[in-house]
Every structure is written in structure tokens, then in C-alpha cells.
Design a protein around this motif. Structure first.
Motif, PDB file in Angstrom:
ATOM      1  N   LEU A 241       0.435 -12.719  10.856  1.00 62.77           N
ATOM      2  CA  LEU A 241       1.793 -12.730  10.776  1.00 62.77           C
ATOM      3  C   LEU A 241       2.592 -13.697  11.837  1.00 62.77           C
ATOM      4  O   LEU A 241       3.437 -14.259  11.414  1.00 62.77           O
ATOM      5  CB  LEU A 241       2.452 -11.317  11.135  1.00 62.77           C
TER       6      LEU A 241
ATOM      7  N   CYS B 119      -2.390  -2.947  12.055  1.00 59.88           N
ATOM      8  CA  CYS B 119      -1.231  -3.383  12.677  1.00 59.88           C
ATOM      9  C   CYS B 119      -1.758  -3.549  14.161  1.00 59.88           C
ATOM     10  O   CYS B 119      -1.739  -2.532  14.708  1.00 59.88           O
ATOM     11  CB  CYS B 119       0.097  -2.498  12.380  1.00 59.88           C
TER      12      CYS B 119
ATOM     13  N   ASP C  31       6.409  -2.244   5.161  1.00 57.83           N
ATOM     14  CA  ASP C  31       5.628  -2.611   3.720  1.00 57.83           C
ATOM     15  C   ASP C  31       4.386  -2.108   3.885  1.00 57.83           C
ATOM     16  O   ASP C  31       3.653  -1.453   2.847  1.00 57.83           O
ATOM     17  CB  ASP C  31       5.873  -3.876   3.241  1.00 57.83           C
ATOM     18  N   PHE C  32       3.402  -2.575   4.694  1.00 56.89           N
ATOM     19  CA  PHE C  32       2.124  -2.050   4.844  1.00 56.89           C
ATOM     20  C   PHE C  32       1.946  -0.425   4.924  1.00 56.89           C
ATOM     21  O   PHE C  32       0.979   0.121   4.197  1.00 56.89           O
ATOM     22  CB  PHE C  32       1.406  -2.854   6.106  1.00 56.89           C
TER      23      PHE C  32
ATOM     24  N   ALA D 102       7.218  -6.375   7.768  1.00 55.76           N
ATOM     25  CA  ALA D 102       6.066  -6.240   7.165  1.00 55.76           C
ATOM     26  C   ALA D 102       5.286  -5.073   7.701  1.00 55.76           C
ATOM     27  O   ALA D 102       4.297  -4.482   6.847  1.00 55.76           O
ATOM     28  CB  ALA D 102       5.238  -7.488   7.865  1.00 55.76           C
TER      29      ALA D 102
END
Length: 282
Positions: A185, A228, A267-268, A264
Motif C-alpha cells: 500500500l 495487515c 475493505d480487506f 484499505a
């Protein structure tokens, strides 16, 4: 759907995540892991189908995620990834097995072996605990410092097994790769004042070419899985070298640079919950 952000305190990043989930029609709340308990014989449903670890990688947090996952909660990071991030030795073995560059490292299991490992690698070296739960890393620059640190950690901390790692200075700076899902990212960079751990400047967005970072990130995701997390690397004449990994708790500088990290992550996480059958509406 209710989402638990597992952390002891509310920071800028958590506020961004609360807003990101809310904008997607879901209610997130901060849940302190220190207030949670699980009855192993009669576990009770926690009341939220999705939990996102926001605390740094530690063994107890990986254990909590595993227990929640066993109750049907979709967890970020998944238990296998959380365990790797909390276990330096296991992570290093994964990276070495995959051929991903790391500093030369020797695992030693006693004082005599540790001194021999330091002499074999040459000064300076880093002493690291096998897991992130134990003593902080220490930069060792000469024999006197080695004797003092090893005695202190062994006598006061009861630590015998350590990782002895060649110190990769990286020309006085390091870079951190922020990975969300299976994608890189963003990249941050910081200077190390005097090249000493604990004396680093704050992270700032990296402004150079990140094509090599994308390639490394892809190799890391193939080995560690989606999630993450952040990877710290240093660059020298031989290329990039991975020196650390951590749960992606800090992303303030990337957000200030216009990268929607919180969105992000949301969403993940929601995608993982839907895949696990945990989503309800929204």
C-alpha cells in the motif's frame, strides 16, 4: 456488523478505522484485550463477528486471535500470520527458507554460545529475543558491552536463548513496507541517528522509486500470506534486506500523504469476514 478493534488505547489510526468502517455501514468499537477472557471448556460468543488486531505483535495477542477464530470470529491478522509476526525465530526461518535476504543470524542457546556467535559475526551485532514478548533488542559494539548485556539479560531476565544478528546499518536509514491484503500500500522511510535502535527519526513517506519494494512485497506475501502488517528493510550495495516485521499499527504518515490505509484495512477485513460467512448486511 459489529467489529472489534483490539487495542488498549484509542489513537489517530483507530479513529480513522472507526470512520472507515462507519462509512461502509458497519459499527466498530475499541475493545481492550486486557479486559477479555475465554473459558476454554465453555467459550461464549463475543458478540462481534470480526476482530482486527491493533496492538503490536505479541504471543498473547496471537493466542487471543486463535481463540477468537476457534469461536467463528473472522480475525485480522489470521492466527498463523499473527504467530509468525510474534515469533522472530519462526519468521526468520520462513524468510531464509524462501530465499528472502535477511542479516546473517545465529541462534544461540547459552552464554558461551552467544559469545562465540558474536565473535564469529564480528561487531557490531544485535541481540534479539526469540520472540517479541521478551527483552528489547540491544546493539552490541564491543566485548565489554557484550559481557554487560549478556549478563544482565541472563541473570535478571532469565534469558539464555537469543538471536545474534549482524547489524545491517543500511547507510543510516530504513524503509517500512505497509502491506494490506496482498498488496503493497505504501512505503515509509526514517533515519537512524547514530545508527542506534531507539534513536530513529519518525517515519515519513518514501519519495523514491518503489518498483523494487513491490517485488519484495510480493515475495513476502507469497511466504507470509495476506494480512495487515509492515516489513522493515534496509538497503545497501547488495540490495534490500529484511530486518523486522510487525503488525500494521502505525500508518499516520501514509494517511497524511493521502493514502487511504484505514479504508484499505476496512475493505480487506470485511472481505475476510464475508468469506468466513460472518457478514450480515451492509
Amino acid at each position: 456488523m459489529k467489529i472489534a478493534l483490539l487495542t488498549e488505547r484509542l489513537r489517530v489510526e483507530e479513529r480513522l478505522l472507526l470512520d472507515a468502517f462507519a462509512s461502509r455501514g458497519h459499527e466498530a468499537e475499541v475493545v481492550a484485550p486486557s479486559r477479555l477472557s475465554v473459558n476454554l471448556a465453555r467459550p461464549a460468543a463475543p458478540g462481534w463477528p470480526l476482530a482486527v488486531q491493533r496492538a503490536p505483535s505479541r504471543g498473547e495477542h496471537a493466542a487471543l486471535l486463535a481463540l477468537l477464530a476457534a469461536q467463528g470470529v473472522a480475525v485480522i491478522n489470521r492466527p498463523a500470520t499473527a504467530r509468525l509476526l510474534a515469533d522472530r525465530l519462526a519468521l526468520l526461518r520462513h524468510l531464509v527458507f524462501a530465499g528472502i535476504p535477511v542479516p546473517e543470524t545465529i541462534a544461540s542457546f547459552g552464554e558461551t554460545a552467544t559469545f562465540a556467535a558474536i565473535e564469529a559475526l564480528g561487531y557490531p551485532v544485535l541481540l534479539k529475543s526469540l520472540s517479541l514478548d521478551a527483552a528489547p533488542l540491544a546493539l552490541i559494539e564491543d566485548r565489554d558491552a557484550a559481557e554487560a548485556v549478556i549478563e544482565h539479560r541472563g541473570v535478571l531476565g532469565g534469558e539464555q536463548a537469543v538471536l545474534v544478528q549482524r547489524f545491517a546499518a543500511g547507510q543510516g536509514r530504513s524503509e517500512r513496507l505497509a502491506i494490506v491484503g496482498s498488496a503493497l500500500l505504501g512505503v515509509e522511510t526514517r533515519r537512524h541517528h547514530g545508527w542506534r535502535p531507539g534513536r530513529e527519526a519518525p517515519y515519513a513517506p518514501y519519495e523514491g522509486d518503489i518498483s523494487a519494494h513491490h517485488e519484495l512485497a510480493q515475495r513476502l506475501v507469497e511466504r507470509l500470506g495476506s494480512g495487515c502488517y509492515s516489513i522493515e528493510v534496509v538497503a545497501d550495495e547488495d540490495g534490500q534486506c529484511v530486518v523486522g516485521a510487525e503488525n500494521l499499527t502505525d500508518f499516520r504518515s501514509l494517511s497524511e500523504a493521502g493514502i487511504d490505509v484505514a479504508g484499505a484495512i476496512a475493505d480487506f477485513a470485511l472481505e475476510q469476514a464475508r468469506s468466513a460467512g460472518g457478514a450480515s448486511g451492509g
